[in-house]
Design a protein around this motif. Structure first.
Motif, PDB file in Angstrom:
ATOM      1  N   ASP A  25       2.206   5.560   6.206  1.00 43.60           N
ATOM      2  CA  ASP A  25       1.400   6.184   5.148  1.00 43.60           C
ATOM      3  C   ASP A  25       2.307   6.774   4.063  1.00 43.60           C
ATOM      4  N   GLU A  26       2.057   7.998   3.643  1.00 42.81           N
ATOM      5  CA  GLU A  26       2.823   8.577   2.531  1.00 42.81           C
ATOM      6  C   GLU A  26       3.122  10.046   2.783  1.00 42.81           C
ATOM      7  N   ILE A  27       4.118  10.543   2.075  1.00 41.68           N
ATOM      8  CA  ILE A  27       4.423  11.986   2.070  1.00 41.68           C
ATOM      9  C   ILE A  27       4.497  12.357   0.596  1.00 41.68           C
ATOM     10  N   TYR A  77      -6.727  -4.493   2.276  1.00 41.71           N
ATOM     11  CA  TYR A  77      -7.428  -3.217   2.467  1.00 41.71           C
ATOM     12  C   TYR A  77      -7.394  -2.434   1.170  1.00 41.71           C
ATOM     13  N   GLU A  78      -8.460  -1.723   0.880  1.00 43.19           N
ATOM     14  CA  GLU A  78      -8.417  -0.749  -0.223  1.00 43.19           C
ATOM     15  C   GLU A  78      -8.896   0.586   0.307  1.00 43.19           C
ATOM     16  N   GLY A  79      -8.025   1.555   0.273  1.00 41.04           N
ATOM     17  CA  GLY A  79      -8.378   2.895   0.750  1.00 41.04           C
ATOM     18  C   GLY A  79      -8.696   3.793  -0.432  1.00 41.04           C
ATOM     19  N   LYS A  80      -8.754   5.113  -0.180  1.00 40.77           N
ATOM     20  CA  LYS A  80      -9.121   6.048  -1.242  1.00 40.77           C
ATOM     21  C   LYS A  80      -8.013   6.165  -2.294  1.00 40.77           C
ATOM     22  N   TYR A  88      -8.714  12.942  14.769  1.00 44.49           N
ATOM     23  CA  TYR A  88      -9.027  11.530  14.984  1.00 44.49           C
ATOM     24  C   TYR A  88      -9.398  10.937  13.634  1.00 44.49           C
ATOM     25  N   LYS A  89      -8.668   9.893  13.205  1.00 43.82           N
ATOM     26  CA  LYS A  89      -8.899   9.263  11.906  1.00 43.82           C
ATOM     27  C   LYS A  89     -10.201   8.477  11.955  1.00 43.82           C
ATOM     28  N   CYS A  90     -11.273   9.089  11.460  1.00 50.45           N
ATOM     29  CA  CYS A  90     -12.573   8.428  11.480  1.00 50.45           C
ATOM     30  C   CYS A  90     -13.428   9.052  10.382  1.00 50.45           C
ATOM     31  N   ASP A  91     -13.570   8.321   9.258  1.00 47.16           N
ATOM     32  CA  ASP A  91     -14.305   8.849   8.098  1.00 47.16           C
ATOM     33  C   ASP A  91     -15.731   9.256   8.447  1.00 47.16           C
ATOM     34  N   GLU A  92     -16.419   8.431   9.281  1.00 49.08           N
ATOM     35  CA  GLU A  92     -17.841   8.719   9.607  1.00 49.08           C
ATOM     36  C   GLU A  92     -17.979  10.063  10.319  1.00 49.08           C
ATOM     37  N   VAL A 118       4.105  -5.731   4.271  1.00 49.93           N
ATOM     38  CA  VAL A 118       2.962  -5.643   3.352  1.00 49.93           C
ATOM     39  C   VAL A 118       3.394  -4.841   2.119  1.00 49.93           C
ATOM     40  N   ILE A 119       2.613  -4.970   1.049  1.00 45.04           N
ATOM     41  CA  ILE A 119       2.898  -4.200  -0.166  1.00 45.04           C
ATOM     42  C   ILE A 119       1.807  -3.143  -0.354  1.00 45.04           C
ATOM     43  N   VAL A 120       2.241  -1.910  -0.538  1.00 49.86           N
ATOM     44  CA  VAL A 120       1.326  -0.802  -0.799  1.00 49.86           C
ATOM     45  C   VAL A 120       1.311  -0.562  -2.299  1.00 49.86           C
ATOM     46  N   ASP A 121       0.123  -0.388  -2.851  1.00 53.97           N
ATOM     47  CA  ASP A 121      -0.056  -0.215  -4.292  1.00 53.97           C
ATOM     48  C   ASP A 121      -0.805   1.117  -4.502  1.00 53.97           C
ATOM     49  N   TYR A 122      -0.117   2.077  -5.089  1.00 50.62           N
ATOM     50  CA  TYR A 122      -0.668   3.441  -5.208  1.00 50.62           C
ATOM     51  C   TYR A 122      -1.549   3.583  -6.450  1.00 50.62           C
ATOM     52  N   LYS A 123      -2.770   4.110  -6.260  1.00 56.49           N
ATOM     53  CA  LYS A 123      -3.728   4.298  -7.368  1.00 56.49           C
ATOM     54  C   LYS A 123      -3.687   5.754  -7.865  1.00 56.49           C
TER      55      LYS A 123
END
Ligand code: TMP
Length: 237
Positions: A192-194, A8-11, A122-126, A24-29
């Motif tokens: 997720d993250e804080i 997955y690639e998120g924002k 509700y987590k929904c980008d659209e 899983v490994i999370v990679d922060y951009k």
């Protein structure tokens, strides 16, 4: 631990599978977005700040009895976390009025709340992550009543622990967003993250903003704010 395929690639992050099906490994951009991706930019070094700060805070929370997805920090930008199914809710706790609630309820920024509030989107980008009630979350099958109750209890516990920690480093925790995940055995954990992306931090004395609002509102000094938070948490290299 090694990355296998990208899942997955998120924002702001990429997520990779590993040889362990439960990790899983999370990679922060350094990529930054606001207003559901309508505003885009880069905050140099943000990925490192968010990775390290999030891991540090998750360990504080684990010590206080809040289960999290954290497994192991692998590098400046990479962390191994438990593989979870994300509950499609953004859980927001507010201690003082700022951001969207000011607009929605006509409140002045900085109004101190009598008691902290919790809200769900509700987590929904659209749909631009619409605000919903906990009953909608249950009616629509986003989560069960038991899960919502667990999430609420955990979120307020996180608030108590983080407010106390940040006050000790001269920072007021104004509000923040949490996400929760379900592990393979159904346990709800904080995921997720804080970080300054997902929290509002004000200097306790001056009320200077030390978070992503500097980017959202074009206030300047974005990188400096992230660096200042890194310094105050004692995580600077
Ligand atoms: P809001 O005032 O815009 O609703 O934001 C409340 C808190 O949630 C604030 O600390 C920023 C955080 N947040 C996210 O982490 N992701 C988001 O997509 C949004 C809208 C807010």
């Amino acid at each position: 631990m090694t990355k296998t395929e990208q899942l997955y690639e998120g924002k702001a992050k990429k997520v990779w599978a590993t040889e362990n099906p439960d990790v899983v490994i999370v990679d922060y951009k350094d990529d930054a977005t606001a207003f559901n991706g309508k505003k885009k930019g880069t905050i140099m070094g943000k990925g490192i700040v968010n990775n390290k700060m999030s891991n540090y805070l998750m360990q504080i929370l684990e010590a206080k009895g809040v289960p999290t997805h954290f497994v192991e920090e692998l590098s400046d930008r990479e962390t191994a976390v438990k593989r979870v199914t994300i509950v499609p809710l953004e859980v927001i706790i507010r201690n003082r009025a700022a951001g969207s609630i000011c607009k929605r309820l006509g409140l002045e920024e900085g109004m101190d709340f009598i008691a902290p509030s919790i809200e769900f989107s509700y987590k929904c980008d659209e749909l631009d992550d619409p605000l919903i009630s906990e009953y909608h979350a249950i009616s629509c099958g986003f989560s069960t009543r038991e899960e919502v109750d667990t999430i609420k209890e955990m979120a307020f516990k996180v608030n108590d622990a983080l407010k106390e920690y940040f006050a000790s480093i001269g920072v007021e925790l104004i509000d923040f967003k949490l996400e929760f995940g379900k592990t393979s055995d159904g346990t709800i954990v904080l995921a997720d993250e804080i970080s300054p992306d997902t929290c509002r931090f004000w200097d306790i004395k001056t009320h200077e903003k030390l978070d992503k609002d500097r980017f959202r509102r074009d206030l300047g000094g974005v990188e400096d704010a992230y660096a200042e938070m890194m310094k105050r948490t004692g995580l600077e290299k």
